[in-house]
Design a protein around this motif. Structure first.
Motif, PDB file in Angstrom:
ATOM      1  N   LEU A 169      30.639  26.353  41.242  1.00 16.90           N
ATOM      2  CA  LEU A 169      30.622  26.900  39.875  1.00 16.90           C
ATOM      3  C   LEU A 169      31.919  26.617  39.114  1.00 16.90           C
ATOM      4  O   LEU A 169      32.003  26.888  37.923  1.00 16.90           O
ATOM      5  CB  LEU A 169      30.295  28.399  39.893  1.00 16.90           C
ATOM      6  CG  LEU A 169      28.888  28.744  40.393  1.00 16.90           C
ATOM      7  CD1 LEU A 169      28.634  30.251  40.327  1.00 16.90           C
ATOM      8  CD2 LEU A 169      27.794  28.002  39.622  1.00 16.90           C
ATOM      9  N   PHE A 170      32.926  26.072  39.788  1.00 21.99           N
ATOM     10  CA  PHE A 170      34.105  25.548  39.083  1.00 21.99           C
ATOM     11  C   PHE A 170      33.880  24.085  38.671  1.00 21.99           C
ATOM     12  O   PHE A 170      34.794  23.435  38.177  1.00 21.99           O
ATOM     13  CB  PHE A 170      35.364  25.665  39.948  1.00 21.99           C
ATOM     14  CG  PHE A 170      35.947  27.063  40.000  1.00 21.99           C
ATOM     15  CD1 PHE A 170      35.586  28.049  39.094  1.00 21.99           C
ATOM     16  CD2 PHE A 170      36.897  27.397  40.978  1.00 21.99           C
ATOM     17  CE1 PHE A 170      36.130  29.332  39.150  1.00 21.99           C
ATOM     18  CE2 PHE A 170      37.447  28.673  41.042  1.00 21.99           C
ATOM     19  CZ  PHE A 170      37.070  29.637  40.124  1.00 21.99           C
ATOM     20  N   LEU A 226      35.183  33.166  36.791  1.00 17.20           N
ATOM     21  CA  LEU A 226      34.748  32.061  35.927  1.00 17.20           C
ATOM     22  C   LEU A 226      35.399  32.127  34.557  1.00 17.20           C
ATOM     23  O   LEU A 226      35.760  31.104  33.976  1.00 17.20           O
ATOM     24  CB  LEU A 226      33.222  32.087  35.777  1.00 17.20           C
ATOM     25  CG  LEU A 226      32.423  31.977  37.080  1.00 17.20           C
ATOM     26  CD1 LEU A 226      30.927  31.915  36.770  1.00 17.20           C
ATOM     27  CD2 LEU A 226      32.843  30.768  37.903  1.00 17.20           C
ATOM     28  N   TRP A 286      38.907  30.788  34.787  1.00 15.63           N
ATOM     29  CA  TRP A 286      38.825  29.345  35.040  1.00 15.63           C
ATOM     30  C   TRP A 286      38.457  28.584  33.770  1.00 15.63           C
ATOM     31  O   TRP A 286      39.038  27.535  33.467  1.00 15.63           O
ATOM     32  CB  TRP A 286      37.775  29.104  36.118  1.00 15.63           C
ATOM     33  CG  TRP A 286      37.622  27.673  36.506  1.00 15.63           C
ATOM     34  CD1 TRP A 286      36.609  26.825  36.153  1.00 15.63           C
ATOM     35  CD2 TRP A 286      38.520  26.903  37.322  1.00 15.63           C
ATOM     36  NE1 TRP A 286      36.816  25.590  36.713  1.00 15.63           N
ATOM     37  CE2 TRP A 286      37.983  25.611  37.423  1.00 15.63           C
ATOM     38  CE3 TRP A 286      39.731  27.198  37.966  1.00 15.63           C
ATOM     39  CZ2 TRP A 286      38.607  24.597  38.150  1.00 15.63           C
ATOM     40  CZ3 TRP A 286      40.350  26.195  38.681  1.00 15.63           C
ATOM     41  CH2 TRP A 286      39.798  24.917  38.769  1.00 15.63           C
ATOM     42  N   ASP A 287      37.510  29.149  33.024  1.00 16.41           N
ATOM     43  CA  ASP A 287      36.998  28.447  31.840  1.00 16.41           C
ATOM     44  C   ASP A 287      38.011  28.428  30.697  1.00 16.41           C
ATOM     45  O   ASP A 287      37.798  27.723  29.707  1.00 16.41           O
ATOM     46  CB  ASP A 287      35.682  29.087  31.363  1.00 16.41           C
ATOM     47  CG  ASP A 287      34.530  28.788  32.316  1.00 16.41           C
ATOM     48  OD1 ASP A 287      34.681  27.892  33.166  1.00 16.41           O
ATOM     49  OD2 ASP A 287      33.478  29.454  32.214  1.00 16.41           O
ATOM     50  N   ARG A 288      39.079  29.188  30.838  1.00 17.89           N
ATOM     51  CA  ARG A 288      40.157  29.139  29.835  1.00 17.89           C
ATOM     52  C   ARG A 288      41.284  28.209  30.267  1.00 17.89           C
ATOM     53  O   ARG A 288      42.331  28.150  29.613  1.00 17.89           O
ATOM     54  CB  ARG A 288      40.716  30.544  29.597  1.00 17.89           C
ATOM     55  CG  ARG A 288      39.804  31.461  28.787  1.00 17.89           C
ATOM     56  CD  ARG A 288      40.517  32.716  28.320  1.00 17.89           C
ATOM     57  NE  ARG A 288      40.941  33.556  29.431  1.00 17.89           N
ATOM     58  CZ  ARG A 288      40.215  34.554  29.951  1.00 17.89           C
ATOM     59  NH1 ARG A 288      39.015  34.827  29.456  1.00 17.89           N
ATOM     60  NH2 ARG A 288      40.684  35.274  30.948  1.00 17.89           N
ATOM     61  N   THR A 289      41.082  27.502  31.375  1.00 17.46           N
ATOM     62  CA  THR A 289      42.138  26.690  31.965  1.00 17.46           C
ATOM     63  C   THR A 289      41.952  25.223  31.587  1.00 17.46           C
ATOM     64  O   THR A 289      40.835  24.705  31.626  1.00 17.46           O
ATOM     65  CB  THR A 289      42.103  26.860  33.500  1.00 17.46           C
ATOM     66  OG1 THR A 289      42.203  28.247  33.793  1.00 17.46           O
ATOM     67  CG2 THR A 289      43.217  26.101  34.171  1.00 17.46           C
ATOM     68  N   SER A 325      25.063  33.939  42.075  1.00 14.67           N
ATOM     69  CA  SER A 325      25.239  34.594  40.771  1.00 14.67           C
ATOM     70  C   SER A 325      24.495  35.913  40.886  1.00 14.67           C
ATOM     71  O   SER A 325      23.284  35.962  40.860  1.00 14.67           O
ATOM     72  CB  SER A 325      24.679  33.728  39.642  1.00 14.67           C
ATOM     73  OG  SER A 325      23.296  33.519  39.792  1.00 14.67           O
ATOM     74  N   GLY A 364      24.751  38.953  39.172  1.00 15.31           N
ATOM     75  CA  GLY A 364      24.858  39.952  38.116  1.00 15.31           C
ATOM     76  C   GLY A 364      26.264  40.084  37.590  1.00 15.31           C
ATOM     77  O   GLY A 364      27.001  39.101  37.487  1.00 15.31           O
ATOM     78  N   VAL A 365      26.640  41.316  37.285  1.00 12.15           N
ATOM     79  CA  VAL A 365      27.863  41.604  36.535  1.00 12.15           C
ATOM     80  C   VAL A 365      28.750  42.514  37.375  1.00 12.15           C
ATOM     81  O   VAL A 365      28.261  43.391  38.080  1.00 12.15           O
ATOM     82  CB  VAL A 365      27.490  42.307  35.205  1.00 12.15           C
ATOM     83  CG1 VAL A 365      28.709  42.723  34.426  1.00 12.15           C
ATOM     84  CG2 VAL A 365      26.593  41.402  34.369  1.00 12.15           C
ATOM     85  N   ASP A 377      30.622  45.572  37.438  1.00 10.77           N
ATOM     86  CA  ASP A 377      30.509  46.713  36.522  1.00 10.77           C
ATOM     87  C   ASP A 377      31.841  47.087  35.874  1.00 10.77           C
ATOM     88  O   ASP A 377      31.899  47.430  34.702  1.00 10.77           O
ATOM     89  CB  ASP A 377      29.960  47.938  37.266  1.00 10.77           C
ATOM     90  CG  ASP A 377      28.487  47.726  37.606  1.00 10.77           C
ATOM     91  OD1 ASP A 377      27.875  46.842  36.993  1.00 10.77           O
ATOM     92  OD2 ASP A 377      27.978  48.433  38.482  1.00 10.77           O
ATOM     93  N   GLY A 394      32.788  43.803  33.467  1.00 10.54           N
ATOM     94  CA  GLY A 394      31.822  43.097  32.632  1.00 10.54           C
ATOM     95  C   GLY A 394      31.893  41.585  32.791  1.00 10.54           C
ATOM     96  O   GLY A 394      31.372  40.853  31.949  1.00 10.54           O
ATOM     97  N   THR A 395      32.544  41.121  33.833  1.00 12.91           N
ATOM     98  CA  THR A 395      32.590  39.683  34.088  1.00 12.91           C
ATOM     99  C   THR A 395      31.462  39.309  35.051  1.00 12.91           C
ATOM    100  O   THR A 395      30.845  40.170  35.668  1.00 12.91           O
ATOM    101  CB  THR A 395      33.951  39.274  34.682  1.00 12.91           C
ATOM    102  OG1 THR A 395      34.184  40.068  35.856  1.00 12.91           O
ATOM    103  CG2 THR A 395      35.066  39.532  33.695  1.00 12.91           C
ATOM    104  N   PHE A 396      31.225  38.003  35.182  1.00 13.08           N
ATOM    105  CA  PHE A 396      30.181  37.542  36.103  1.00 13.08           C
ATOM    106  C   PHE A 396      30.547  37.904  37.543  1.00 13.08           C
ATOM    107  O   PHE A 396      31.680  37.678  37.976  1.00 13.08           O
ATOM    108  CB  PHE A 396      30.027  36.017  36.035  1.00 13.08           C
ATOM    109  CG  PHE A 396      29.373  35.509  34.785  1.00 13.08           C
ATOM    110  CD1 PHE A 396      28.026  35.737  34.545  1.00 13.08           C
ATOM    111  CD2 PHE A 396      30.097  34.781  33.852  1.00 13.08           C
ATOM    112  CE1 PHE A 396      27.414  35.250  33.400  1.00 13.08           C
ATOM    113  CE2 PHE A 396      29.492  34.291  32.700  1.00 13.08           C
ATOM    114  CZ  PHE A 396      28.150  34.525  32.473  1.00 13.08           C
ATOM    115  N   ALA A 435      29.931  36.249  40.366  1.00 14.26           N
ATOM    116  CA  ALA A 435      29.445  34.928  40.772  1.00 14.26           C
ATOM    117  C   ALA A 435      30.519  34.258  41.596  1.00 14.26           C
ATOM    118  O   ALA A 435      31.703  34.609  41.504  1.00 14.26           O
ATOM    119  CB  ALA A 435      29.105  34.079  39.546  1.00 14.26           C
TER     120      ALA A 435
END
Lengths: 425, 425
Positions: A235-236, A283, A286-289, A354, A356-357, A359, A362-364, A366
């Protein structure tokens, strides 16, 4: 009209497995081109002749080693960790004997029990896999350190010294709900319902003898290129498994994966150790990197999977390479640099999840259900210790679960799962 | 050598989609028999000629209705419920405008953004679907009642009167972590990584504008018989979806699923309402239940899916049938009897889930992500009320989550998701 050889070849019954093999190439948009269908037949005729199996998409249960280890990785996993409730060695033996024919039936793509049902009792098979074929189902059984510590089972003298809870590693945040277990069942298949069905039916048949401690479903999406399976991406978005030993190279597998006679307790010869780690991947972080930073974290190029500064996925990593200024091309804090430095090898066979969340944030929820096979858990421990606090990856992942299991050797026809363990006094 | 027509036909580039269609039949062990490959070509030539699409396994984003509703059900879902953080109608409009081209790109099987990457910034696409084709990805957007209650968005006068939180039903044990939400994104595909990738990238692109409230991954395993897809089975092993309207019958769909002009607020014409229920299935209890009792619970035969006392899955249910003693053949407390009695119809489009273990009990956390589409939520409410406390199924299931969303009508090229809502003053 006289038939060509290609046509005669096709006059056999073609199983689903064979047809899928033919389609492997079509699947990526193969241009059949001027040679027409004859070309396709020539390319695939060998497979069609060699594969005489009448059961679709079937992996053999019996063999020198258990299935689901050297088997080409499937698209789905349902991994279950169980605690045992039985209180004697013979009850435990009965359990594995009872499981053996069920595993065989399910790996053959059959429902368990017989087809005729007595409406007044619960059906023998839970039934949700009816109409689905075997989907390359593999079922891999292992036993954890805690099993040998149950005095009433009388197994303590048979515990391999390698089979110890994994040490605490820096940054571990293990949760009891994803850690340990007396027995593992790893069911992998090219269909999630088939994998789940296998575990569900084994646990059900062992009702009162085992309890479910934790479980995790996962998936792998395997890209096809020119009909060949490529290394799947985690997932990365990086390829995962590039450095694996070649599973059909016996020498490689004997060096890395299969316990050899004399290595450990005799009952483990031909077996292997399974490490499972539930690794949450952050994630959103990571997605901000930046891409360069992501690649510096892995030590590989994201697109190709090649070692940094190289072109091909399978080129040698060669971590000692320096640039013109004498700086290492593969950063010394990259995941691959540190893993390579440990000078140990594993067979990685991981799946993404994956679930869910989270709690609280509120992040994945995953990440990776990391699974590796090695002849000695030290191989994993050495690598994990080398990663330690230095690994740049630590910023982006949290290990939430961990378990180690000794996987039995393969099962001969007429024998049963774990026989060598139970036959040792 | 002169080519036959069949060979000429194959001299076209064959897409993955076409090859998969050919394999549909092979997949169930089609005996090609005496006619050789020519027979296969004749059987499938029509498809090959008709399907000129160059994108593999693609569902169109644009159309009269959103995708993922009438679309043939896929094997994977990732369903996400979001809360919005934006504080004006125009910001919300911007969000859906921004999402539109991303959804188009992903449904086309493309990565979002452009291929060339600036290494100094995060990649535009998270990348894990690279190398995978579109896998029939569909992305369906809806809005929940709570969105219209946010005063700052100024949408309250546009709220359809049908769009209200579902009432409390007997036996509901809803958890806040699986309930409600301002926006839903339903991503379905024939690959779990492709479905997850879609939701992840949409949420990421909306960073700071939405937060993830809850999500659920699920799967469907679709048996093939003679190359035709059969109704999938849920984890109780019963076929799920038999009574659905025919999705390519416009009259049926207009009666059951699509909001008609004048039915509701004008912006909903061509849209539909999505009910999501996370229904835990108590598998261990179910698996201890006799086959006759299981069938009496559903009102159908487990193997065939036929109404009790009948042979074929698609025979009429006819709940008024009596046996020789005047007793109803389909029990009056069966799920189907009560659902039928409500005299309302839905399009069910559900997925199974297996999400680990219920910590408190050590049982499977598994069940059904029930999803239905209907032109008015009353259709669902009527059925659920009819099931009420009587439904024998209540012994085996617990509703843990619930949400209702108004799904926009389809999107025309040049328009964007939800335009009719935002264009209404």
């Amino acid at each position: 009209m006289t038939k060509t050889n290609d046509e005669r070849l096709l006059d056999k019954k073609i199983t689903r497995r064979q047809m899928m093999k033919m389609t492997g190439a079509g699947a990526v948009g193969l241009a059949i081109g001027a040679s027409g269908m004859g070309g396709v037949l020539k390319a695939f005729g060998k497979d069609i002749l060699e594969d005489q199996s009448t059961v679709a998409n079937k992996v053999d249960f019996y063999g020198k080693h258990q299935s689901g280890i050297a088997t080409a990785v499937q698209t789905s996993i349902y991994f279950a960790s169980l605690n045992v409730l039985v209180t004697s060695k013979s009850q435990l033996q009965d359990l594995f004997q009872m499981w053996t024919p069920l595993a065989v039936q399910m790996m053959n793509g059959d429902l368990i029990g017989t087809a005729s049902e007595n409406a007044l009792i619960p059906p023998k098979d839970t039934g949700e896999a009816k109409g689905l074929d075997a989907n390359n189902l593999t079922i891999t059984f292992g036993v954890g350190p805690s099993l040998f510590e149950k005095k009433e089972l009388g197994l303590s003298h048979l515990k391999p010294k390698e089979l110890q809870d994994l040490p605490h590693f820096p940054k571990d945040q293990l949760e009891e709900t994803f850690t340990g277990g007396d027995i593992c069942i790893q069911a992998c298949a090219d269909d999630p319902q088939v994998a789940f069905h296998a575990v569900r039916n084994l646990i059900r048949a062992a009702s009162g003898k085992v309890s479910l401690k934790w479980s995790q479903a996962g998936f792998n999406s395997i890209p096809l290129k020119n009909g060949k399976k490529e290394t799947p991406r985690n997932l990365f978005a990086f390829k995962d498994g590039t450095e694996n030993p070649i599973t059909d190279n016996e020498k490689d597998m004997n060096e890395v994966v299969w316990v050899q006679s004399g290595d450990s307790k005799p009952w483990m010869a031909g077996g292997t150790y399974l490490v499972a780690r539930r690794i949450q991947m952050h994630l959103e972080t990571w997605d901000r990197t930046a891409l360069r930073e992501q690649e510096a974290t892995f030590g590989r190029h994201r697109g190709s999977g090649a070692p940094l500064g190289k072109k091909g996925e399978f080129e040698a990593m060669d971590i000692d390479r320096k640039d013109a200024n004498g700086n290492p091309i593969v950063p010394e804090t990259s995941h691959t640099f540190l893993a390579k430095k440990a000078n140990a090898r594993l067979l990685r066979r991981s799946f993404s999840y994956s679930s869910g969340v989270m709690d609280a944030t509120g992040t994945f929820d995953a990440g990776l259900l990391f699974i590796s096979f090695q002849k000695n858990p030290k191989q994993f421990i050495k690598i994990q210790n080398s990663l330690g606090r230095l690994d740049k990856m630590n910023e982006y992942i949290t290990h939430r679960g961990s378990a180690l299991f000794a996987c039995f050797p393969g099962i001969k026809k007429g024998s049963y799962i774990g026989e060598a363990l139970f036959n040792t006094l």
